[in-house]
Design a protein around this motif. Structure first.
Motif, mmCIF file in Angstrom:
data_model
loop_
_atom_site.group_PDB
_atom_site.id
_atom_site.type_symbol
_atom_site.label_atom_id
_atom_site.label_comp_id
_atom_site.label_asym_id
_atom_site.label_seq_id
_atom_site.Cartn_x
_atom_site.Cartn_y
_atom_site.Cartn_z
ATOM 1 N N ALA A 95 0.826 -1.207 0.000
ATOM 2 C CA ALA A 95 0.000 0.000 0.000
ATOM 3 C C ALA A 95 0.859 1.255 0.000
ATOM 4 O O ALA A 95 0.519 2.259 -0.633
ATOM 5 C CB ALA A 95 -0.918 -0.009 1.217
ATOM 6 N N SER A 96 1.986 1.219 0.700
ATOM 7 C CA SER A 96 2.827 2.416 0.775
ATOM 8 C C SER A 96 3.509 2.710 -0.559
ATOM 9 O O SER A 96 3.539 3.854 -1.013
ATOM 10 C CB SER A 96 3.873 2.258 1.884
ATOM 11 O OG SER A 96 4.741 1.183 1.617
ATOM 12 N N SER A 98 2.466 2.049 -3.414
ATOM 13 C CA SER A 98 1.470 2.522 -4.376
ATOM 14 C C SER A 98 1.364 4.042 -4.362
ATOM 15 O O SER A 98 0.951 4.656 -5.342
ATOM 16 C CB SER A 98 0.102 1.909 -4.072
ATOM 17 O OG SER A 98 -0.475 2.489 -2.906
ATOM 18 N N ALA A 114 -4.264 3.174 0.134
ATOM 19 C CA ALA A 114 -3.456 2.750 -1.003
ATOM 20 C C ALA A 114 -4.041 3.269 -2.304
ATOM 21 O O ALA A 114 -5.250 3.246 -2.513
ATOM 22 C CB ALA A 114 -3.373 1.234 -1.040
ATOM 23 N N ARG A 120 1.738 -0.545 -6.886
ATOM 24 C CA ARG A 120 1.468 -1.250 -5.627
ATOM 25 C C ARG A 120 1.867 -2.718 -5.689
ATOM 26 O O ARG A 120 1.900 -3.402 -4.667
ATOM 27 C CB ARG A 120 -0.014 -1.135 -5.263
ATOM 28 C CG ARG A 120 -0.960 -1.859 -6.185
ATOM 29 C CD ARG A 120 -2.395 -1.713 -5.726
ATOM 30 N NE ARG A 120 -2.599 -2.232 -4.380
ATOM 31 C CZ ARG A 120 -3.738 -2.158 -3.709
ATOM 32 N NH1 ARG A 120 -4.770 -1.558 -4.261
ATOM 33 N NH2 ARG A 120 -3.849 -2.668 -2.511
#
Length: 415
Positions: A95-96, A98, A114, A120
């Motif tokens: 998620a980060s 992304s 996200a 991602r």
């Protein structure tokens, strides 16, 4: 590519020459180092969550999942030589990462949500080959290895070797190992900084790592064994992660939707020297219970100092089944260049908001179960089952990061 071809050619030339130089031992019996080809099928599943993503400057979702299937094949070439081939594929969703481009999705940009963009997901492919040779008396072992790893923004080429010597009727062991990794980034920058005329990109996207390890192991009694290790690592080149943002306290924030633009990317020194000193004590209480302890002290010239202590207690339930409860504690000081979200100053030379370089404590609780089939009674075609292993580990930091790692494996002997 020419370098890769040269190293691969050199690696296999060493293997061929080593085999040609083996003496004729047909007149004397000796036990083979590895009796039959062994195949390990391994799988791990990792998931984590937290709110200190370095991609968005130290705040935001750290949700990540990773699945890594691995196959390891150990092939006896003759009585003394073994070739081991290790291949793995690591497929992750982050998620980060992304949010390298938080605006390529359909929802408003938010560091805690996200983005649905392509960044991602990614796949890391790794291949490693190791050739080892044991002397006739099995008191000397040397090996050489080569590795290749690749993902969308990163390529790594590695090679190295080791030498081990046993003394005192194999009660004492000393070893030395060395490895070199030549890495190359394909730098990906945060989307809002890419077109700024004042933004300075990295000129050199290479990173080289050189490691040297020394080991000493001693059987102290029938029940007690101890070992010491010293590891030295020197790194040079691009040691910053190009897509990790930093926001400055002395510059006005630019916010779009819920997302704060980065004022710059993480910038760290282009050299790093690491030292790790560790020790193990294994004590066999009786035929049922053993005690395995470990301690390591780490320090580097970025200001990070850490202590690691762990204990594992194998408990033999039956002749085939063993359980492995374990605990690990870790603590470290912050790097000289770390600060939290929006706390750095633009006048600084180096800065990062990566919480892996922060001051934190961590606990890991683990449990495993293993099954061993000494006589490989169970067969799948020509594969005789040797053992099954499954482990679960729960990790948590006082910063809020939490993760779970599930791993398991099946080991077979090809008969």
């Amino acid at each position: 590519m020419k370098t890769l071809i040269l190293i691969v050619t050199l690696f296999f030339s060493i293997v061929i020459i080593a085999q040609q130089e083996q003496p004729d031992n047909t007149k004397t019996y000796k036990k083979r180092v590895l009796e039959s080809t062994e195949v390990d099928f391994l799988m791990s599943y990792y998931t984590q969550e937290g709110d200190n993503a370095a991609v968005t400057g130290g705040i935001g979702t750290e949700e990540l999942t990773d699945v890594t299937p691995t196959i390891v094949v150990a092939i006896p070439l003759n009585d003394d030589d073994v070739l081991t081939i290790d291949g793995s594929v690591s497929a992750y969703t982050s998620a980060s990462s992304s949010n390298v481009d938080p605006f390529d999705g359909n929802a408003p940009a938010d560091p805690f949500v996200a983005s649905s963009g392509a960044s991602r997901n990614d796949v890391l492919v790794t291949f490693l080959a190791n050739y080892s040779h044991s002397s006739d008396d099995r008191n000397t072992i040397w090996s050489v290895n080569g590795s290749v790893a690749n993902e969308y923004d990163y390529f790594s080429l590695g090679f190295g070797g080791s030498y081990t010597r046993l003394f005192n009727e194999k009660n004492t062991e000393v070893s030395i190992k060395a490895n070199v990794f030549l890495d190359e980034w394909n730098a990906i920058y945060p989307t809002e900084l890419r077109d700024f005329s004042t933004f300075i990109k990295f000129d050199d996207e290479s990173r080289n790592s050189y490691s040297l390890g020394l080991g000493f192991s001693q059987i102290l009694s029938k029940k007690l064994q101890g070992s010491l290790s010293l590891d030295l690592v020197h790194q040079e080149g691009l040691l910053s992660t190009p897509f990790q943002r930093v926001q400055f306290a002395d510059i006005a924030d630019v916010v779009v939707d819920q997302f704060t633009f980065g004022d710059d990317i993480e910038r760290l020194p282009d050299t790093r020297f690491k030292i790790a000193l560790g020790g193990r004590l294994h004590y066999y209480i009786n035929e049922v219970i053993a005690l395995r302890t470990f301690y390591r002290y780490y320090t580097d010239d970025w200001g990070v100092n850490s202590h690691t202590a762990s204990i594992e207690i194998p408990i033999k339930i039956t002749d085939q089944f063993t359980i492995y409860p374990s605990y690990r504690f870790y603590t470290q000081t912050a790097a000289d260049y770390f600060n939290e979200f929006n706390q750095h100053l633009s006048t600084q030379r180096f800065y990062t908001s990566d919480y892996d370089l922060s001051d934190f404590d961590a606990n890991q609780y683990g449990f495993g179960i293993g099954y061993t089939d000494i006589f490989t009674k169970f067969h799948l075609w020509k594969f005789g089952l040797k053992n099954i292993d499954f482990r679960v580990r729960h990790y948590e930091r006082n910063s809020g990061l939490r993760s779970i790692l599930l791993s398991g494996g099946l080991s077979f002997v090809i008969e």
